[in-house]
Design a protein around this motif. Structure first.
Motif, PDB file in Angstrom:
ATOM      1  N   ARG A 154       0.846  -1.204   0.000  1.00  0.00           N
ATOM      2  CA  ARG A 154       0.000   0.000   0.000  1.00  0.00           C
ATOM      3  C   ARG A 154       0.880   1.252   0.000  1.00  0.00           C
ATOM      4  NH1 ARG A 154      -2.860  -4.003   2.171  1.00  0.00           N
ATOM      5  NH2 ARG A 154      -5.029  -4.189   1.507  1.00  0.00           N
ATOM      6  N   SER A 155       1.833   1.247  -0.890  1.00  0.00           N
ATOM      7  CA  SER A 155       2.824   2.316  -0.985  1.00  0.00           C
ATOM      8  C   SER A 155       2.182   3.646  -1.380  1.00  0.00           C
ATOM      9  CB  SER A 155       3.884   1.926  -2.019  1.00  0.00           C
ATOM     10  OG  SER A 155       4.672   3.031  -2.372  1.00  0.00           O
ATOM     11  N   SER A 156       2.387   4.668  -0.552  1.00  0.00           N
ATOM     12  CA  SER A 156       1.906   6.002  -0.907  1.00  0.00           C
ATOM     13  C   SER A 156       2.704   6.569  -2.071  1.00  0.00           C
ATOM     14  CB  SER A 156       2.000   6.934   0.304  1.00  0.00           C
ATOM     15  OG  SER A 156       3.349   7.021   0.776  1.00  0.00           O
ATOM     16  N   LEU A 157       3.981   6.198  -2.172  1.00  0.00           N
ATOM     17  CA  LEU A 157       4.813   6.658  -3.281  1.00  0.00           C
ATOM     18  C   LEU A 157       4.327   6.066  -4.599  1.00  0.00           C
ATOM     19  CD1 LEU A 157       7.305   8.198  -4.260  1.00  0.00           C
ATOM     20  CD2 LEU A 157       8.671   6.156  -3.743  1.00  0.00           C
ATOM     21  N   ASP A 163      -0.339   3.971 -10.845  1.00  0.00           N
ATOM     22  CA  ASP A 163      -1.754   3.613 -10.805  1.00  0.00           C
ATOM     23  C   ASP A 163      -2.260   3.603  -9.361  1.00  0.00           C
ATOM     24  OD1 ASP A 163      -4.255   2.554 -11.189  1.00  0.00           O
ATOM     25  OD2 ASP A 163      -3.590   1.075 -12.656  1.00  0.00           O
ATOM     26  N   PRO A 164      -3.295   4.392  -9.040  1.00  0.00           N
ATOM     27  CA  PRO A 164      -3.809   4.413  -7.677  1.00  0.00           C
ATOM     28  C   PRO A 164      -4.727   3.248  -7.336  1.00  0.00           C
ATOM     29  CG  PRO A 164      -5.055   5.946  -9.047  1.00  0.00           C
ATOM     30  CD  PRO A 164      -3.944   5.399  -9.919  1.00  0.00           C
ATOM     31  N   LYS A 165      -4.861   2.286  -8.241  1.00  0.00           N
ATOM     32  CA  LYS A 165      -5.733   1.146  -7.960  1.00  0.00           C
ATOM     33  C   LYS A 165      -5.238   0.380  -6.731  1.00  0.00           C
ATOM     34  CE  LYS A 165      -7.152   0.337 -12.761  1.00  0.00           C
ATOM     35  NZ  LYS A 165      -7.098  -0.624 -13.911  1.00  0.00           N
ATOM     36  N   PRO A 166      -6.141  -0.059  -5.868  1.00  0.00           N
ATOM     37  CA  PRO A 166      -5.732  -0.799  -4.664  1.00  0.00           C
ATOM     38  C   PRO A 166      -5.292  -2.214  -5.015  1.00  0.00           C
ATOM     39  CG  PRO A 166      -8.121  -0.757  -4.836  1.00  0.00           C
ATOM     40  CD  PRO A 166      -7.603   0.120  -5.948  1.00  0.00           C
ATOM     41  N   LEU A 256      -3.680 -13.143   0.553  1.00  0.00           N
ATOM     42  CA  LEU A 256      -2.625 -12.721  -0.367  1.00  0.00           C
ATOM     43  C   LEU A 256      -3.188 -11.729  -1.373  1.00  0.00           C
ATOM     44  CD1 LEU A 256      -0.767 -16.073  -1.147  1.00  0.00           C
ATOM     45  CD2 LEU A 256      -0.181 -14.334   0.535  1.00  0.00           C
ATOM     46  N   GLU A 257      -2.422 -10.678  -1.637  1.00  0.00           N
ATOM     47  CA  GLU A 257      -2.843  -9.630  -2.555  1.00  0.00           C
ATOM     48  C   GLU A 257      -1.740  -9.326  -3.544  1.00  0.00           C
ATOM     49  OE1 GLU A 257      -3.606  -6.820   0.689  1.00  0.00           O
ATOM     50  OE2 GLU A 257      -5.654  -6.693  -0.050  1.00  0.00           O
ATOM     51  N   GLU A 258      -2.118  -8.687  -4.657  1.00  0.00           N
ATOM     52  CA  GLU A 258      -1.143  -8.334  -5.685  1.00  0.00           C
ATOM     53  C   GLU A 258      -1.444  -6.945  -6.223  1.00  0.00           C
ATOM     54  OE1 GLU A 258       1.052 -11.169  -8.581  1.00  0.00           O
ATOM     55  OE2 GLU A 258      -0.793 -10.570  -9.599  1.00  0.00           O
ATOM     56  N   ILE A 259      -0.378  -6.255  -6.634  1.00  0.00           N
ATOM     57  CA  ILE A 259      -0.522  -4.926  -7.224  1.00  0.00           C
ATOM     58  C   ILE A 259      -0.737  -5.047  -8.735  1.00  0.00           C
ATOM     59  CG2 ILE A 259       0.643  -2.745  -7.705  1.00  0.00           C
ATOM     60  CD1 ILE A 259      -0.140  -2.992  -4.850  1.00  0.00           C
ATOM     61  N   PRO A 260      -1.792  -4.462  -9.285  1.00  0.00           N
ATOM     62  CA  PRO A 260      -2.097  -4.618 -10.716  1.00  0.00           C
ATOM     63  C   PRO A 260      -1.366  -3.605 -11.590  1.00  0.00           C
ATOM     64  CG  PRO A 260      -3.838  -3.383  -9.667  1.00  0.00           C
ATOM     65  CD  PRO A 260      -2.846  -3.724  -8.585  1.00  0.00           C
ATOM     66  N   ILE A 261      -0.009  -3.650 -11.595  1.00  0.00           N
ATOM     67  CA  ILE A 261       0.752  -2.790 -12.492  1.00  0.00           C
ATOM     68  C   ILE A 261       1.831  -3.605 -13.175  1.00  0.00           C
ATOM     69  CG2 ILE A 261       0.352  -0.697 -11.134  1.00  0.00           C
ATOM     70  CD1 ILE A 261       3.182  -0.966 -10.056  1.00  0.00           C
ATOM     71  N   ARG A 275       3.822  -9.103  -4.275  1.00  0.00           N
ATOM     72  CA  ARG A 275       2.728  -9.767  -3.592  1.00  0.00           C
ATOM     73  C   ARG A 275       2.873  -9.586  -2.098  1.00  0.00           C
ATOM     74  NH1 ARG A 275       2.510 -15.548  -6.833  1.00  0.00           N
ATOM     75  NH2 ARG A 275       1.607 -14.737  -8.744  1.00  0.00           N
ATOM     76  N   ARG A 276       1.829  -9.947  -1.388  1.00  0.00           N
ATOM     77  CA  ARG A 276       1.858  -9.908   0.066  1.00  0.00           C
ATOM     78  C   ARG A 276       1.194 -11.160   0.584  1.00  0.00           C
ATOM     79  NH1 ARG A 276       1.905  -6.134   4.248  1.00  0.00           N
ATOM     80  NH2 ARG A 276       0.746  -6.837   6.059  1.00  0.00           N
ATOM     81  N   PRO A 277       1.721 -11.812   1.611  1.00  0.00           N
ATOM     82  CA  PRO A 277       2.984 -11.525   2.287  1.00  0.00           C
ATOM     83  C   PRO A 277       4.166 -11.909   1.409  1.00  0.00           C
ATOM     84  CG  PRO A 277       1.512 -12.782   3.709  1.00  0.00           C
ATOM     85  CD  PRO A 277       0.946 -12.838   2.295  1.00  0.00           C
ATOM     86  N   CYS A 278       5.254 -11.193   1.490  1.00  0.00           N
ATOM     87  CA  CYS A 278       6.353 -11.356   0.540  1.00  0.00           C
ATOM     88  C   CYS A 278       7.013 -12.709   0.677  1.00  0.00           C
ATOM     89  CB  CYS A 278       7.393 -10.259   0.723  1.00  0.00           C
ATOM     90  SG  CYS A 278       8.252 -10.322   2.302  1.00  0.00           S
ATOM     91  N   GLU A 279       6.930 -13.363   1.830  1.00  0.00           N
ATOM     92  CA  GLU A 279       7.694 -14.582   2.016  1.00  0.00           C
ATOM     93  C   GLU A 279       6.903 -15.837   1.699  1.00  0.00           C
ATOM     94  OE1 GLU A 279       5.773 -14.003   6.072  1.00  0.00           O
ATOM     95  OE2 GLU A 279       6.434 -12.800   4.392  1.00  0.00           O
ATOM     96  N   LEU A 280       5.645 -15.714   1.175  1.00  0.00           N
ATOM     97  CA  LEU A 280       4.797 -16.888   1.213  1.00  0.00           C
ATOM     98  C   LEU A 280       4.530 -17.645  -0.086  1.00  0.00           C
ATOM     99  CD1 LEU A 280       2.266 -15.730   3.901  1.00  0.00           C
ATOM    100  CD2 LEU A 280       4.281 -17.151   4.107  1.00  0.00           C
ATOM    101  N   PRO A 281       4.154 -17.025  -1.201  1.00  0.00           N
ATOM    102  CA  PRO A 281       3.635 -17.818  -2.298  1.00  0.00           C
ATOM    103  C   PRO A 281       4.535 -18.955  -2.766  1.00  0.00           C
ATOM    104  CG  PRO A 281       3.217 -15.507  -2.689  1.00  0.00           C
ATOM    105  CD  PRO A 281       4.108 -15.603  -1.491  1.00  0.00           C
ATOM    106  N   GLU A 282       5.851 -18.821  -2.648  1.00  0.00           N
ATOM    107  CA  GLU A 282       6.752 -19.893  -3.063  1.00  0.00           C
ATOM    108  C   GLU A 282       7.232 -20.675  -1.843  1.00  0.00           C
ATOM    109  OE1 GLU A 282       9.763 -17.901  -5.214  1.00  0.00           O
ATOM    110  OE2 GLU A 282       8.411 -17.205  -6.777  1.00  0.00           O
ATOM    111  N   HIS A 283       6.274 -21.140  -1.020  1.00  0.00           N
ATOM    112  CA  HIS A 283       6.579 -21.937   0.169  1.00  0.00           C
ATOM    113  C   HIS A 283       7.597 -21.269   1.074  1.00  0.00           C
ATOM    114  CE1 HIS A 283       4.148 -25.200  -1.230  1.00  0.00           C
ATOM    115  NE2 HIS A 283       4.849 -25.330  -2.328  1.00  0.00           N
TER     116      HIS A 283
END
Length: 308
Positions: A154-157, A163-166, A256-261, A275-283
Motif C-alpha cells: 500500500r505504498s503512498s509513493l 496507478d492508484p488502484k488498490p 494474499l494480494e497483488e498490485i495490478p501494475i 505480492r503480500r505476504p512477501c515470504e509466502l507464495p513460493e513456500h
C-alpha cells in the motif's frame, strides 16, 4: 541525499548498501515502529551472499538456524522430494532461517548515519531543478537526488506516481506464526494436500516458523481453531504440530494480494510488482529470494531492482 520510503527489510538493506558506497540517505516510515510482521523468514544463498557484501553475514548467522535440507511431503506423509541446499547454493551462500524481528533489528542496528523518521510518509514527488521535491504527510517539503520506494503493498509513493488502484486479492488465505519445536524438526519442510499447504521452518533450536494456506472460499473464519480443524487430517511430520496448538498465541492471518501494475519504466520512474505476504507464495522462499534480487553490489554500482 537519497530518500528511502519504508523501514522494512528492503528499505533498511538499501540504506546499508548506500552507506557502504558513501551515499547519504534518510528513511521515512509511516508506522510508529519498525515493521516486523511475518513471524519468520527463510534466506536462500542469494540473500546471504548479499548479506556478506553488506558485512552482516556473521551477525545474521549467529541469530539464525542453518537450513541444510528442503523436503516436500504429501498430506499423507509420503516424501515427494528432498534437496540438499548446499548442492544448489554452493559457491553462492548458505541458507538460514530466523525470526523477522531479529532480522529487522540486525539491519536497523547496522546503520551508522541513516536517520529513520517514524510516522511520516510521502504524499507527492515531482522533479525540481535536477532534484526530486518531496512533500510529506507532516506538511514539510525537501529536495533529494533520488527517491526509492520500499514502503510495501500500500505504498503512498507508488500511488502518487503510478496507478492508484488498490491491491486485489488472489483468493488465498494464509496463517503465519512461531511455535515451539517439540517434534525435533531440523529442515525446511512443506506438505501439500488438496487445496491446502503447510510449511514449517526451524528458526532456532527451540522454535519453528509455521505457514499454512488454503483458498479463501474454504475459510469460514481465519481463527486458530479453524486452522486446526482444516488441517486435522495431515500426517507427520507437520500434522501434529498444528493439532497440538492448544495455547493462545499470536497468529497472523491475511489474504494474499497483488498490485495490478506492469514492471515497466515510465520516464524517471519505474514501478515494480509485488505480492503480500512477501515470504509466502513460493513456500516461504520469496522473502529470501527478494533480498538477493534487490541489489547488485558486486561492482561500483548499487542498484535497486525489486521492492519489498
Amino acid at each position: 541525499m537519497i530518500l528511502i520510503a519504508g523501514a522494512g527489510i528492503a528499505g533498511l538493506a538499501m540504506a546499508k548498501a548506500l552507506e557502504l558506497k558513501g551515499q547519504a540517505c534518510e528513511i521515512v516510515e509511516r508506522a510508529s515502529h519498525l515493521p516486523t510482521a511475518g513471524a519468520g523468514i527463510f534466506l536462500l544463498g542469494n540473500a546471504t551472499r548479499v548479506l556478506e557484501r553488506l558485512n552482516l553475514l556473521e551477525e545474521v548467522e549467529a541469530a539464525a538456524h542453518p537450513i541444510l535440507k528442503q523436503r516436500i511431503f504429501n498430506d499423507a506423509g509420503s516424501l515427494l522430494n528432498e534437496v540438499a541446499t548446499e548442492s544448489v547454493w554452493r559457491g553462492c551462500g548458505p541458507c538460514f532461517a530466523l525470526s523477522r524481528q531479529n532480522f529487522v533489528r540486525i539491519l536497523a542496528s547496522s546503520l551508522m548515519s541513516t536517520e529513520i523518521q517514524h510516522e511520516k510518509s510521502i504524499l507527492d514527488v515531482e522533479p525540481s531543478g535536477g532534484f526530486q521535491r518531496v512533500t510529506f504527510s507532516d506538511g514539510s517539503c525537501s529536495h533529494y537526488t533520488a527517491v526509492i520506494g520500499a514502503d510495501g503493498i500500500r505504498s503512498s509513493l507508488r500511488t502518487s506516481l503510478f496507478d492508484p488502484k488498490p491491491p486485489y486479492p488472489l483468493g488465498i488465505t494464509c496463517w503465519r506464526f512461531v511455535t515451539e519445536n517439540n517434534t525435533g524438526l531440523d529442515s525446511w519442510t512443506a506438505m501439500v494436500g488438496r487445496r491446502r499447504t503447510l510449511l514449517a521452518i526451524p528458526i532456532s533450536k527451540a522454535h519453528i516458523y509455521v505457514y499454512a494456506d488454503c483458498p479463501s472460499v474454504d475459510v469460514q473464519r481465519p481463527s486458530l481453531s479453524f486452522l486446526k480443524k482444516h488441517f486435522v487430517d495431515f500426517a507427520a511430520p507437520l500434522g501434529q504440530i498444528v493439532s497440538k496448538l492448544d495455547t493462545p498465541r499470536e497468529v497472523h492471518s491475511s489474504v494474499l494480494e497483488e498490485i495490478p501494475i506492469k514492471a515497466v519504466g515510465e520516464g524517471q520512474y519505474s514501478p515494480h510488482r509485488r505480492r503480500r505476504p512477501c515470504e509466502l507464495p513460493e513456500h516461504g522462499a520469496r522473502g529470501g529470494n527478494g533480498l538477493g534480487r534487490r541489489f547488485n553490489i558486486g561492482g561500483d554500482n548499487c542498484e535497486q531492482q525489486r521492492h519489498n
